[in-house]
Design a protein around this motif. Sequence first.
Motif, short mmCIF file in Angstrom:
data_model
loop_
_atom_site.label_atom_id
_atom_site.label_comp_id
_atom_site.label_asym_id
_atom_site.label_seq_id
_atom_site.Cartn_x
_atom_site.Cartn_y
_atom_site.Cartn_z
N ILE A 143 0.86 -1.18 0.00
CA ILE A 143 0.00 0.00 0.00
C ILE A 143 0.90 1.23 0.00
CG2 ILE A 143 -1.74 1.31 1.27
CD1 ILE A 143 -2.60 -1.32 2.57
N ASN A 144 0.64 2.16 -0.90
CA ASN A 144 1.39 3.41 -0.92
C ASN A 144 0.92 4.28 0.24
OD1 ASN A 144 1.50 6.48 -2.61
ND2 ASN A 144 3.31 5.32 -2.07
N ILE A 145 1.84 4.60 1.15
CA ILE A 145 1.45 5.34 2.36
C ILE A 145 2.01 6.76 2.38
CG2 ILE A 145 1.15 3.27 3.75
CD1 ILE A 145 3.91 3.91 5.01
N GLY A 146 2.80 7.13 1.38
CA GLY A 146 3.30 8.49 1.40
C GLY A 146 4.35 8.77 0.35
N VAL A 147 4.64 10.05 0.20
CA VAL A 147 5.64 10.52 -0.75
C VAL A 147 6.50 11.58 -0.08
CG1 VAL A 147 6.05 11.66 -2.96
CG2 VAL A 147 4.14 10.06 -2.73
N PHE A 148 7.82 11.46 -0.23
CA PHE A 148 8.77 12.46 0.24
C PHE A 148 9.32 13.22 -0.96
CE2 PHE A 148 8.76 9.43 3.70
CZ PHE A 148 8.90 10.22 4.84
N MET A 149 9.57 14.51 -0.77
CA MET A 149 10.15 15.35 -1.82
C MET A 149 11.57 15.73 -1.43
SD MET A 149 7.71 15.63 -4.07
CE MET A 149 8.30 16.98 -5.10
N ILE A 150 12.47 15.71 -2.42
CA ILE A 150 13.87 16.06 -2.21
C ILE A 150 14.14 17.41 -2.86
CG2 ILE A 150 16.25 15.36 -2.68
CD1 ILE A 150 15.29 12.47 -2.73
N ASN A 151 14.80 18.32 -2.15
CA ASN A 151 15.06 19.66 -2.69
C ASN A 151 16.33 19.67 -3.55
OD1 ASN A 151 17.24 19.81 -0.90
ND2 ASN A 151 16.16 21.12 0.55
N ASN A 152 16.68 20.84 -4.06
CA ASN A 152 17.82 20.96 -4.96
C ASN A 152 19.15 20.69 -4.28
OD1 ASN A 152 16.16 21.63 -7.13
ND2 ASN A 152 16.29 23.84 -6.73
N ASP A 153 19.18 20.75 -2.96
CA ASP A 153 20.40 20.44 -2.21
C ASP A 153 20.52 18.95 -1.88
OD1 ASP A 153 21.40 23.18 -1.93
OD2 ASP A 153 19.62 23.47 -0.68
N GLY A 154 19.51 18.18 -2.27
CA GLY A 154 19.54 16.75 -2.03
C GLY A 154 18.89 16.32 -0.74
N ASN A 155 18.39 17.29 0.05
CA ASN A 155 17.76 16.97 1.33
C ASN A 155 16.28 16.67 1.16
OD1 ASN A 155 20.14 17.78 2.98
ND2 ASN A 155 19.62 19.80 2.19
N ILE A 156 15.78 15.66 1.86
CA ILE A 156 14.34 15.49 1.95
C ILE A 156 13.76 16.69 2.68
CG2 ILE A 156 12.50 14.17 3.06
CD1 ILE A 156 14.01 11.64 2.43
N GLU A 157 12.79 17.36 2.05
CA GLU A 157 12.28 18.59 2.66
C GLU A 157 10.78 18.55 2.94
OE1 GLU A 157 12.68 22.10 0.36
OE2 GLU A 157 11.50 21.36 -1.33
N SER A 158 10.04 17.61 2.35
CA SER A 158 8.61 17.56 2.63
C SER A 158 8.10 16.13 2.57
CB SER A 158 7.81 18.45 1.66
OG SER A 158 7.90 17.95 0.35
N HIS A 159 6.93 15.92 3.17
CA HIS A 159 6.36 14.59 3.29
C HIS A 159 4.84 14.70 3.21
CE1 HIS A 159 5.46 10.91 6.09
NE2 HIS A 159 5.34 10.58 4.83
N SER A 160 4.25 13.92 2.33
CA SER A 160 2.79 13.83 2.23
C SER A 160 2.38 12.43 2.64
CB SER A 160 2.31 14.13 0.81
OG SER A 160 2.61 15.45 0.44
N GLU A 161 1.63 12.31 3.74
CA GLU A 161 1.12 11.01 4.16
C GLU A 161 -0.17 10.73 3.41
OE1 GLU A 161 0.86 10.49 8.40
OE2 GLU A 161 2.49 11.92 8.74
N LEU A 162 -0.31 9.49 2.96
CA LEU A 162 -1.47 9.12 2.16
C LEU A 162 -2.34 8.10 2.88
CD1 LEU A 162 0.20 8.69 -1.36
CD2 LEU A 162 -1.00 10.70 -0.46
N THR A 163 -3.64 8.30 2.81
CA THR A 163 -4.63 7.30 3.21
C THR A 163 -5.45 7.01 1.98
OG1 THR A 163 -4.69 8.15 5.48
CG2 THR A 163 -6.51 6.72 4.78
#
Length: 286
Positions: A143-163
């Motif tokens: 089950i897909n539970i979320g998506v993380f976004m990586i910024n231009n510096d390579g750091n994970i910067e955001s997270h969307s939790e999915l239901t």
Amino acid sequence: MKKHFLVAFTALSVLASCSDSDTENMSPNESPVTLQKTITYFPALENFETRNVKYYDSNMHIVADSTYDASGNFISRNVHTYNTSNYTIDKKDPEGTIIASAAEEYDTQGRLIAFFNYGDHYEYTYEDNTVSVDYYDPAGAFINIGVFMINNDGNIESHSELTGDIISNATALQFSGNTKPVALMAQGITGPMEQIGTFTYYSNSMPAMLQKSTVQINNEVLKALKLESSALLGNYFLQDFTVAGNPYYHSDIVFNPVSGMEGYPQNQTVSIQGQPFCYIDYFFQN
């Protein structure tokens, strides 16, 4: 939040060895260059319930890891196994029987692609600047539970939790100098991102040998499924994490007083939501 934080902090934490002959008054060398050993007391040094000792090699790999009760009786041992594509931990009881296991798998870039967390199974898919997280549920399907976004510096910067296909929670980090998380933002079903947490740090610079690569920090975030792990397990000594104006995480660190060694911790006391969590002794040697 607390459940995932404890998983992350245990991954960061410094805990146990092979036999109860370990001495606890071993003195660091005057010119420490590598971390040799850590002893962690839970929940505090005074009246601790368990004591955990770890030894490290020159690559910061744990080579011995055991836990004892307050009377010095052996409780369990973790066997750590490393290679280029995976890392496993087998927890053994006093009889040597494996009672729990965890494992991490990596791609050729060192990025986490699978995490088996003592019964839970997660897989991570990378595409451009996103990381999708799938959880293997008891029914036998991912089950897909979320998506993380990586910024231009390579750091994970955001997270969307999915239901299902619905975003149930969205969080983001604000960085200072492109590397240091300073604020945690959140958004509900609707509305703009608002600041819900802040991170403050000690001024002491973390020695290079204790620092992680950006990929390693991202891996910690993915394992915990929480953006705050970027601060908790990053390359700065975190002092406080405040959520909604209330103290959540606090760390008291005593640093080495020798000139040139100010970034090396001697001991650390950690509390969570005002309650003691652990006390850590660090030992550095040539």
